[in-house]
Design a protein around this motif. Structure first.
Motif, PDB file in Angstrom:
ATOM      1  N   PHE A  24       0.809  -1.217   0.000  1.00  0.00           N
ATOM      2  CA  PHE A  24       0.000   0.000   0.000  1.00  0.00           C
ATOM      3  C   PHE A  24       0.846   1.273   0.000  1.00  0.00           C
ATOM      4  O   PHE A  24       0.394   2.322   0.448  1.00  0.00           O
ATOM      5  CB  PHE A  24      -0.991  -0.001   1.167  1.00  0.00           C
ATOM      6  CG  PHE A  24      -2.051  -1.055   1.018  1.00  0.00           C
ATOM      7  CD1 PHE A  24      -3.199  -0.817   0.290  1.00  0.00           C
ATOM      8  CD2 PHE A  24      -1.872  -2.312   1.587  1.00  0.00           C
ATOM      9  CE1 PHE A  24      -4.164  -1.806   0.139  1.00  0.00           C
ATOM     10  CE2 PHE A  24      -2.830  -3.309   1.433  1.00  0.00           C
ATOM     11  CZ  PHE A  24      -3.986  -3.055   0.709  1.00  0.00           C
ATOM     12  N   GLU A  25       2.065   1.167  -0.513  1.00  0.00           N
ATOM     13  CA  GLU A  25       2.875   2.353  -0.749  1.00  0.00           C
ATOM     14  C   GLU A  25       2.716   2.760  -2.209  1.00  0.00           C
ATOM     15  O   GLU A  25       2.400   1.937  -3.073  1.00  0.00           O
ATOM     16  CB  GLU A  25       4.347   2.083  -0.421  1.00  0.00           C
ATOM     17  CG  GLU A  25       4.597   1.832   1.058  1.00  0.00           C
ATOM     18  CD  GLU A  25       6.077   1.701   1.375  1.00  0.00           C
ATOM     19  OE1 GLU A  25       6.866   1.501   0.407  1.00  0.00           O
ATOM     20  OE2 GLU A  25       6.445   1.811   2.549  1.00  0.00           O
ATOM     21  N   ALA A  26       2.932   4.024  -2.511  1.00  0.00           N
ATOM     22  CA  ALA A  26       2.755   4.520  -3.871  1.00  0.00           C
ATOM     23  C   ALA A  26       3.803   3.915  -4.808  1.00  0.00           C
ATOM     24  O   ALA A  26       4.979   3.784  -4.456  1.00  0.00           O
ATOM     25  CB  ALA A  26       2.844   6.039  -3.893  1.00  0.00           C
ATOM     26  N   CYS A  27       3.351   3.543  -5.991  1.00  0.00           N
ATOM     27  CA  CYS A  27       4.250   2.996  -7.009  1.00  0.00           C
ATOM     28  C   CYS A  27       5.029   4.145  -7.649  1.00  0.00           C
ATOM     29  O   CYS A  27       4.426   5.084  -8.193  1.00  0.00           O
ATOM     30  CB  CYS A  27       3.447   2.246  -8.068  1.00  0.00           C
ATOM     31  SG  CYS A  27       4.432   1.602  -9.441  1.00  0.00           S
ATOM     32  N   ILE A  28       6.349   4.089  -7.599  1.00  0.00           N
ATOM     33  CA  ILE A  28       7.161   5.186  -8.140  1.00  0.00           C
ATOM     34  C   ILE A  28       7.139   5.215  -9.666  1.00  0.00           C
ATOM     35  O   ILE A  28       7.415   6.239 -10.273  1.00  0.00           O
ATOM     36  CB  ILE A  28       8.610   5.084  -7.633  1.00  0.00           C
ATOM     37  CG1 ILE A  28       9.240   3.750  -8.055  1.00  0.00           C
ATOM     38  CG2 ILE A  28       8.663   5.237  -6.116  1.00  0.00           C
ATOM     39  CD1 ILE A  28      10.712   3.645  -7.703  1.00  0.00           C
ATOM     40  N   VAL A  29       6.791   4.081 -10.280  1.00  0.00           N
ATOM     41  CA  VAL A  29       6.714   4.028 -11.743  1.00  0.00           C
ATOM     42  C   VAL A  29       5.454   4.733 -12.239  1.00  0.00           C
ATOM     43  O   VAL A  29       5.453   5.390 -13.281  1.00  0.00           O
ATOM     44  CB  VAL A  29       6.729   2.565 -12.235  1.00  0.00           C
ATOM     45  CG1 VAL A  29       6.596   2.505 -13.750  1.00  0.00           C
ATOM     46  CG2 VAL A  29       7.989   1.861 -11.777  1.00  0.00           C
ATOM     47  N   HIS A  30       4.380   4.621 -11.471  1.00  0.00           N
ATOM     48  CA  HIS A  30       3.112   5.235 -11.846  1.00  0.00           C
ATOM     49  C   HIS A  30       2.679   6.238 -10.783  1.00  0.00           C
ATOM     50  O   HIS A  30       1.523   6.254 -10.353  1.00  0.00           O
ATOM     51  CB  HIS A  30       2.040   4.159 -12.032  1.00  0.00           C
ATOM     52  CG  HIS A  30       2.371   3.132 -13.060  1.00  0.00           C
ATOM     53  ND1 HIS A  30       2.905   1.892 -12.735  1.00  0.00           N
ATOM     54  CD2 HIS A  30       2.287   3.169 -14.422  1.00  0.00           C
ATOM     55  CE1 HIS A  30       3.116   1.201 -13.854  1.00  0.00           C
ATOM     56  NE2 HIS A  30       2.753   1.947 -14.880  1.00  0.00           N
ATOM     57  N   GLU A  31       3.585   7.082 -10.361  1.00  0.00           N
ATOM     58  CA  GLU A  31       3.304   8.006  -9.269  1.00  0.00           C
ATOM     59  C   GLU A  31       2.261   9.058  -9.629  1.00  0.00           C
ATOM     60  O   GLU A  31       1.634   9.650  -8.744  1.00  0.00           O
ATOM     61  CB  GLU A  31       4.596   8.689  -8.821  1.00  0.00           C
ATOM     62  CG  GLU A  31       5.319   9.458  -9.910  1.00  0.00           C
ATOM     63  CD  GLU A  31       6.618  10.047  -9.423  1.00  0.00           C
ATOM     64  OE1 GLU A  31       6.897   9.916  -8.227  1.00  0.00           O
ATOM     65  OE2 GLU A  31       7.355  10.638 -10.236  1.00  0.00           O
ATOM     66  N   ASP A  32       2.046   9.303 -10.911  1.00  0.00           N
ATOM     67  CA  ASP A  32       1.052  10.298 -11.325  1.00  0.00           C
ATOM     68  C   ASP A  32      -0.313   9.682 -11.607  1.00  0.00           C
ATOM     69  O   ASP A  32      -1.277  10.407 -11.893  1.00  0.00           O
ATOM     70  CB  ASP A  32       1.534  11.032 -12.583  1.00  0.00           C
ATOM     71  CG  ASP A  32       2.801  11.841 -12.323  1.00  0.00           C
ATOM     72  OD1 ASP A  32       2.949  12.329 -11.188  1.00  0.00           O
ATOM     73  OD2 ASP A  32       3.624  11.963 -13.239  1.00  0.00           O
ATOM     74  N   ALA A  33      -0.404   8.369 -11.545  1.00  0.00           N
ATOM     75  CA  ALA A  33      -1.664   7.696 -11.852  1.00  0.00           C
ATOM     76  C   ALA A  33      -2.530   7.575 -10.603  1.00  0.00           C
ATOM     77  O   ALA A  33      -2.036   7.604  -9.472  1.00  0.00           O
ATOM     78  CB  ALA A  33      -1.391   6.313 -12.429  1.00  0.00           C
ATOM     79  N   LYS A  34      -3.836   7.428 -10.812  1.00  0.00           N
ATOM     80  CA  LYS A  34      -4.755   7.209  -9.706  1.00  0.00           C
ATOM     81  C   LYS A  34      -4.710   5.737  -9.285  1.00  0.00           C
ATOM     82  O   LYS A  34      -4.452   4.859 -10.089  1.00  0.00           O
ATOM     83  CB  LYS A  34      -6.178   7.592 -10.108  1.00  0.00           C
ATOM     84  CG  LYS A  34      -6.367   9.069 -10.408  1.00  0.00           C
ATOM     85  CD  LYS A  34      -7.818   9.364 -10.752  1.00  0.00           C
ATOM     86  CE  LYS A  34      -8.022  10.856 -11.018  1.00  0.00           C
ATOM     87  NZ  LYS A  34      -9.426  11.156 -11.377  1.00  0.00           N
ATOM     88  N   LYS A  35      -5.008   5.487  -8.011  1.00  0.00           N
ATOM     89  CA  LYS A  35      -5.002   4.139  -7.452  1.00  0.00           C
ATOM     90  C   LYS A  35      -3.702   3.414  -7.794  1.00  0.00           C
ATOM     91  O   LYS A  35      -3.692   2.342  -8.374  1.00  0.00           O
ATOM     92  CB  LYS A  35      -6.206   3.337  -7.958  1.00  0.00           C
ATOM     93  CG  LYS A  35      -7.537   3.888  -7.480  1.00  0.00           C
ATOM     94  CD  LYS A  35      -8.692   3.002  -7.917  1.00  0.00           C
ATOM     95  CE  LYS A  35     -10.020   3.550  -7.382  1.00  0.00           C
ATOM     96  NZ  LYS A  35     -11.166   2.681  -7.788  1.00  0.00           N
ATOM     97  N   ASN A  36      -2.605   4.048  -7.421  1.00  0.00           N
ATOM     98  CA  ASN A  36      -1.284   3.483  -7.728  1.00  0.00           C
ATOM     99  C   ASN A  36      -0.636   2.812  -6.523  1.00  0.00           C
ATOM    100  O   ASN A  36       0.578   2.650  -6.472  1.00  0.00           O
ATOM    101  CB  ASN A  36      -0.355   4.568  -8.262  1.00  0.00           C
ATOM    102  CG  ASN A  36      -0.025   5.629  -7.212  1.00  0.00           C
ATOM    103  OD1 ASN A  36      -0.714   5.756  -6.208  1.00  0.00           O
ATOM    104  ND2 ASN A  36       1.035   6.393  -7.460  1.00  0.00           N
ATOM    105  N   GLU A  37      -1.431   2.424  -5.532  1.00  0.00           N
ATOM    106  CA  GLU A  37      -0.878   1.748  -4.365  1.00  0.00           C
ATOM    107  C   GLU A  37      -0.455   0.329  -4.725  1.00  0.00           C
ATOM    108  O   GLU A  37      -1.169  -0.378  -5.444  1.00  0.00           O
ATOM    109  CB  GLU A  37      -1.905   1.706  -3.226  1.00  0.00           C
ATOM    110  CG  GLU A  37      -2.171   3.063  -2.613  1.00  0.00           C
ATOM    111  CD  GLU A  37      -3.150   2.960  -1.458  1.00  0.00           C
ATOM    112  OE1 GLU A  37      -4.099   2.161  -1.576  1.00  0.00           O
ATOM    113  OE2 GLU A  37      -2.973   3.660  -0.451  1.00  0.00           O
ATOM    114  N   LYS A  38       0.668  -0.084  -4.199  1.00  0.00           N
ATOM    115  CA  LYS A  38       1.179  -1.429  -4.484  1.00  0.00           C
ATOM    116  C   LYS A  38       0.504  -2.439  -3.549  1.00  0.00           C
ATOM    117  O   LYS A  38       0.997  -2.733  -2.469  1.00  0.00           O
ATOM    118  CB  LYS A  38       2.707  -1.459  -4.314  1.00  0.00           C
ATOM    119  CG  LYS A  38       3.439  -0.572  -5.305  1.00  0.00           C
ATOM    120  CD  LYS A  38       4.937  -0.796  -5.281  1.00  0.00           C
ATOM    121  CE  LYS A  38       5.547  -0.337  -3.992  1.00  0.00           C
ATOM    122  NZ  LYS A  38       7.021  -0.513  -3.981  1.00  0.00           N
TER     123      LYS A  38
END
Length: 221
Positions: A24-38
């Motif tokens: 549930f940390e933000a994905c650094i590859v898709h940091e600008d996308a919505k619902k980007n929690e891992k």
């Protein structure tokens, strides 16, 4: 031995990673996308991904991680495809059975409980003896048993339909129905280090209802 802090050669890499990863940390590859929690674990890559990364892992075994009371859980349906989950206390949330990956912190000592986790002493419902998958694995390693005996061969593991869940379990969940056995001696044997699944002949189900009954009002004179 604590699998969450001490590596063990007796554990497969994917299982050790599953119990130690941060979800549930933000994905650094898709940091600008919505619902980007891992909140997805790739068993073949031994790492976490977000929903936008799935296209890179189409042929891999993917495990959905969910949150229940602020801690990581997985569905029993998925967990049992990977390992023996007998005697790990299950919960029902969003109409799905789930189990905790790791033990939750305790703020109060266990009191007057019919059953406790034999790994971390957390209060449980009878006849469960583990509060999480990690606690069961810890006990298996303490008993110096081969972990391979409790792992299942799983070649395909897919995610639920998109949009069916957001990864968070509702707090209105209740405990999974308790399993009762024919006699105390049978329970004692079944709660041994082998942690075998109880047979149908020795098992009956009863639903645990924690809600209070409706209050009875006195008749109006």
């Amino acid at each position: 031995m604590d699998v969450t802090s001490s590596p063990s050669t007796n554990l497969p890499t994917w299982l050790e990673s599953l119990l130690t990863e941060k979800f549930f940390e933000a994905c650094i590859v898709h940091e600008d996308a919505k619902k980007n929690e891992k909140n997805i674990f790739c068993i073949d890559c031994c790492g976490t991904i977000c929903p936008h990364c799935i296209y890179l892992h189409n042929s891999h075994r993917l495990l959905q991680i969910r949150k229940y009371v602020y801690h990581n859980v997985i569905r029993v349906e998925d967990a049992e495809k990977l390992m023996d989950c007998a005697y790990v206390q299950a919960y029902v949330a969003n109409k799905a059975k789930c189990v905790f990956l790791n033990p939750r912190p305790q703020t109060k000592p266990c009191r007057n409980s019919s059953s406790i986790c034999i790994s971390c002493d957390r209060s449980l419902q009878y006849p469960y003896v583990f509060c999480s998958i990690s606690c069961k694995i810890n006990q298996i390693l303490r008993d110096k048993e081969m972990m391979s005996k409790y792992l299942h061969e799983c070649k395909v593991l897919t995610l639920p339909e998109p949009g069916s869940e957001d990864g968070f379990m509702t707090p209105e969940s209740v405990h999974e129905p308790v399993l009762l056995f024919g006699s105390t001696e049978i329970v004692r044997k079944k709660r041994s280090s082998k942690y075998e699944v109880p047979t149908a002949e020795l098992m009956t189900e009863t639903t645990v209802n924690r809600r209070k009954s409706m209050p009875c009002r006195s008749p109006i004179n």
